[in-house]
Motif scaffolding. Sequence first.
Motif, mmCIF file in Angstrom:
data_model
loop_
_atom_site.group_PDB
_atom_site.id
_atom_site.type_symbol
_atom_site.label_atom_id
_atom_site.label_comp_id
_atom_site.label_asym_id
_atom_site.label_seq_id
_atom_site.Cartn_x
_atom_site.Cartn_y
_atom_site.Cartn_z
ATOM 1 N N UNK A 533 94.726 57.107 118.101
ATOM 2 C CA UNK A 533 94.880 57.007 116.650
ATOM 3 C C UNK A 533 96.352 56.767 116.332
ATOM 4 N N UNK A 534 96.633 56.284 115.118
ATOM 5 C CA UNK A 534 98.014 56.049 114.714
ATOM 6 C C UNK A 534 98.803 57.360 114.768
ATOM 7 N N UNK A 535 98.147 58.427 114.308
ATOM 8 C CA UNK A 535 98.830 59.734 114.319
ATOM 9 C C UNK A 535 99.291 60.085 115.731
ATOM 10 N N UNK A 536 98.358 59.892 116.680
ATOM 11 C CA UNK A 536 98.671 60.239 118.068
ATOM 12 C C UNK A 536 99.803 59.341 118.602
ATOM 13 N N UNK A 537 99.727 58.046 118.260
ATOM 14 C CA UNK A 537 100.758 57.110 118.722
ATOM 15 C C UNK A 537 102.127 57.534 118.201
ATOM 16 N N UNK A 538 102.156 57.935 116.943
ATOM 17 C CA UNK A 538 103.432 58.378 116.345
ATOM 18 C C UNK A 538 103.939 59.616 117.051
ATOM 19 N N UNK A 539 102.995 60.527 117.293
ATOM 20 C CA UNK A 539 103.371 61.779 117.953
ATOM 21 C C UNK A 539 103.989 61.486 119.333
ATOM 22 N N UNK A 540 103.449 60.478 119.992
ATOM 23 C CA UNK A 540 103.952 60.143 121.340
ATOM 24 C C UNK A 540 105.232 59.310 121.294
ATOM 25 N N UNK A 541 105.686 58.989 120.091
ATOM 26 C CA UNK A 541 106.946 58.252 119.956
ATOM 27 C C UNK A 541 106.801 56.757 120.160
ATOM 28 N N UNK A 542 105.577 56.217 120.015
ATOM 29 C CA UNK A 542 105.404 54.767 120.178
ATOM 30 C C UNK A 542 106.102 54.039 119.037
ATOM 31 N N UNK A 543 106.679 52.873 119.314
ATOM 32 C CA UNK A 543 107.291 52.079 118.251
ATOM 33 C C UNK A 543 106.358 50.925 117.885
ATOM 34 N N UNK A 544 106.630 50.287 116.746
ATOM 35 C CA UNK A 544 105.786 49.175 116.325
ATOM 36 C C UNK A 544 105.428 49.328 114.860
ATOM 37 N N UNK A 545 104.616 48.418 114.398
ATOM 38 C CA UNK A 545 104.284 48.408 112.977
ATOM 39 C C UNK A 545 103.045 49.261 112.733
ATOM 40 N N UNK A 546 103.220 50.323 111.932
ATOM 41 C CA UNK A 546 102.118 51.252 111.709
ATOM 42 C C UNK A 546 101.325 50.961 110.429
ATOM 43 N N UNK A 547 101.961 50.234 109.483
ATOM 44 C CA UNK A 547 101.371 50.096 108.146
ATOM 45 C C UNK A 547 99.898 49.712 108.167
ATOM 46 N N UNK A 566 103.173 49.789 120.158
ATOM 47 C CA UNK A 566 101.862 49.370 119.669
ATOM 48 C C UNK A 566 101.757 47.864 119.848
ATOM 49 N N UNK A 567 100.642 47.428 120.402
ATOM 50 C CA UNK A 567 100.542 45.993 120.674
ATOM 51 C C UNK A 567 99.116 45.631 121.076
ATOM 52 N N UNK A 568 98.754 44.382 120.892
ATOM 53 C CA UNK A 568 97.407 43.943 121.248
ATOM 54 C C UNK A 568 97.331 43.314 122.637
ATOM 55 N N UNK A 569 98.476 43.145 123.319
ATOM 56 C CA UNK A 569 98.487 42.513 124.644
ATOM 57 C C UNK A 569 98.438 41.000 124.515
ATOM 58 N N UNK A 570 98.279 40.224 125.560
ATOM 59 C CA UNK A 570 98.158 40.706 126.927
ATOM 60 C C UNK A 570 99.525 40.979 127.572
ATOM 61 N N UNK A 571 99.478 41.776 128.632
ATOM 62 C CA UNK A 571 100.711 42.083 129.357
ATOM 63 C C UNK A 571 100.495 41.995 130.859
ATOM 64 N N UNK A 572 101.600 41.932 131.575
ATOM 65 C CA UNK A 572 101.500 41.978 133.040
ATOM 66 C C UNK A 572 101.085 43.388 133.443
ATOM 67 N N UNK A 573 100.708 43.532 134.715
ATOM 68 C CA UNK A 573 100.278 44.862 135.164
ATOM 69 C C UNK A 573 101.436 45.708 135.667
ATOM 70 N N UNK A 574 102.451 45.025 136.176
ATOM 71 C CA UNK A 574 103.646 45.722 136.656
ATOM 72 C C UNK A 574 104.855 44.894 136.258
ATOM 73 N N UNK A 575 105.947 45.598 135.923
ATOM 74 C CA UNK A 575 107.137 44.860 135.480
ATOM 75 C C UNK A 575 107.652 43.910 136.566
ATOM 76 N N UNK A 576 107.409 44.274 137.840
ATOM 77 C CA UNK A 576 107.884 43.440 138.944
ATOM 78 C C UNK A 576 107.237 42.067 138.979
ATOM 79 N N UNK A 577 106.130 41.899 138.230
ATOM 80 C CA UNK A 577 105.487 40.579 138.200
ATOM 81 C C UNK A 577 106.266 39.596 137.328
ATOM 82 N N UNK A 578 107.228 40.119 136.578
ATOM 83 C CA UNK A 578 108.055 39.246 135.751
ATOM 84 C C UNK A 578 109.055 38.562 136.671
ATOM 85 N N UNK A 579 109.019 37.228 136.685
ATOM 86 C CA UNK A 579 109.806 36.489 137.673
ATOM 87 C C UNK A 579 111.094 35.925 137.076
ATOM 88 N N UNK A 580 112.177 36.137 137.754
ATOM 89 C CA UNK A 580 113.449 35.573 137.300
ATOM 90 C C UNK A 580 114.350 36.646 136.711
#
Length: 609
Positions: A533-547, A566-580
């Motif tokens: 939930x948004x409340x939980x995300x805020x409690x955990x200190x997540x950043x992003x647009x809550x409105x 907060x985000x809808x994805x998609x994302x890589x599975x591990x940061x090491x997959x980012x090349x360069x």
Amino acid sequence: MQFLTAHQIQEKFLKFFESKNHLIIKSHSLIPPKDDKSSLFVTSGMHSLKKLFIGQEKSKANRLCNVQKCLRTIDIDGIGDTYHNTFFFMLGNWSIGDYWKKEAIAFAWEFLTQELGLSKDNLYPTYFESDMPDVPTDIEMHKIWLNYLRPHQITGLGKEDNFWSAGPTGPCGPSSEIYYDLGKNKDWCGKCEKPGCSKCGRFLEIWNCAVCMQYNRLENGDLEPLPFTSIDAGAGLERITSVIQGKDNNYDTDLFRPIMDEIAHLTGKNEQENLNSFRIIADHIRAACFLIADGIRPGNLDREYVLRRVLRKLIRKQSLLEAKDDFLTKLADKVIGLYEEWWPEINGNKQMVIDVISAEQEIFAKALERGIKEFHKTVEKIKKSDHPHRNYLTGEEAFYLYETYGIPREIIEEIGLEIGFMSVPTLDFQNAVASHQQKSRESMAGKFKGGLSEEGDVWKKTQFHTTAHLMLEAMRRVLGSHVQQKGQNITDERIRFDFSHPDKLTSIEIEKIENLVNEQIKKDLPVSIAEMSVEEAKKQGAIGVFEDRYGDKIKVYSIGDFSKEICGGPHVERAGQIKGTFKILKEESSSKGVRRVKAIFKSRQFVDT
Ligand code: SER
């Protein structure tokens, strides 16, 4: 010929060349040197020495030798025959501007006939017989061999077999190879009496004993003479071992036999009845262990994708043999035990190897099951369609299984072949990939449901997308927590990112942000997703647009414990997959109180082997 273990052969080789004044050098990692983009993996011993041959770097000594870990993907789909392996060890010796053909042949001859005790009657060398406009026949090499053997044992072969280069450009030259005559065995074509027969298993190539490095192939295809001549030579340990141990395949040598036995033990299955599967498993598990130990992780592109393919093939084989869940990790343990004495890095990374294999199993085993069910559903649909006898999948159908369940294309084909389906035409499949790519370019809908995609563009954007999260968090740490995202546009080449900040960024601030981002990539932080939930995300200190999102469940992506957004994805599975290497190219004002950066990756590598 005395019996020797593979380890003894390797030691003998090093000792022999050391006695001929060669300096023993360490094996390079399976990942090529940073500035070598010619292939994804080290495919031969000379790979890390290219600059020495063209005189760009100076060698520590002008005679070198080693045992090199190599990986070749070219034969990956054909694994299961007697003498090809994806991963193998190469015994290499080199002259850097020192000895030339005569000495190279003398060394190879002495080692094979005296050190290993092979009979000269079984040795069939080759030399380059020209079929190239700009390189003459190597008459000198032919003459040298006539000092050792009768003419009928010496064969001239063309470019395909006897001109060697490590890639489209770089040092290259005509070569001489030594084949071993296995006799008129069951694999003999029944006709040929010398090497060079494409149908035949009689003559086994055991040593590329002299690549005569004398040219540098330029970008435009021209050959330019090198400033000095050198020798590059390499022998596959697996093949030499099979000859010395009197086996007709690599898997019966002591390099593989304990692995093959362990497969039988763990599965309770008969090796002869499942020979092809056993061989593929033995080859692939060894490759996987060494790839992971060298720091490669499964992913969706380049060498990470090769590892993923290897692991997914193993997982499929495990399921076919109805093996228990811990089959692959137990087998990896066996491989590590077998090799740890010679290759300490594999023992040092034992837990990592086990963890990576388990993690991939977790992602893929269930998806595979669901994908196979879907495959069967598709078959049922075909049977009820207007073309009930169609025995192939269209590119679109195959692509759906690939994209949704993460099943590599060759596994889709394998499943198909088992029920009498034909292979998926390459062009159809590529068209399906391209059309999907086209769609996602417009809508950015390319979500990797099964965690797998070979689509370059979408995958590059995904890497940038995760990087944007890292960048925002880095900015907040460097500039202050007032920084918020105000806009973002990602292509497959760059991120454009707007954020709230009153002042122009200094070069020191930019450098700090870049470093922070690159550090997180290097740490290979895991990317995880949670719905809350948004409340939980805020409690955990997540950043992003809550409105306007109160009450809704939202997705929160975490990158290790560095970033939570907060985000809808998609994302890589591990940061090491980012090349360069992440780099901010430009910083400017966007509007009042809002700054804009453009960022790219330096030294990207999207090359195929
Ligand atoms: N580079 C040559 C080969 O791979 C000799 O080692 O065959």
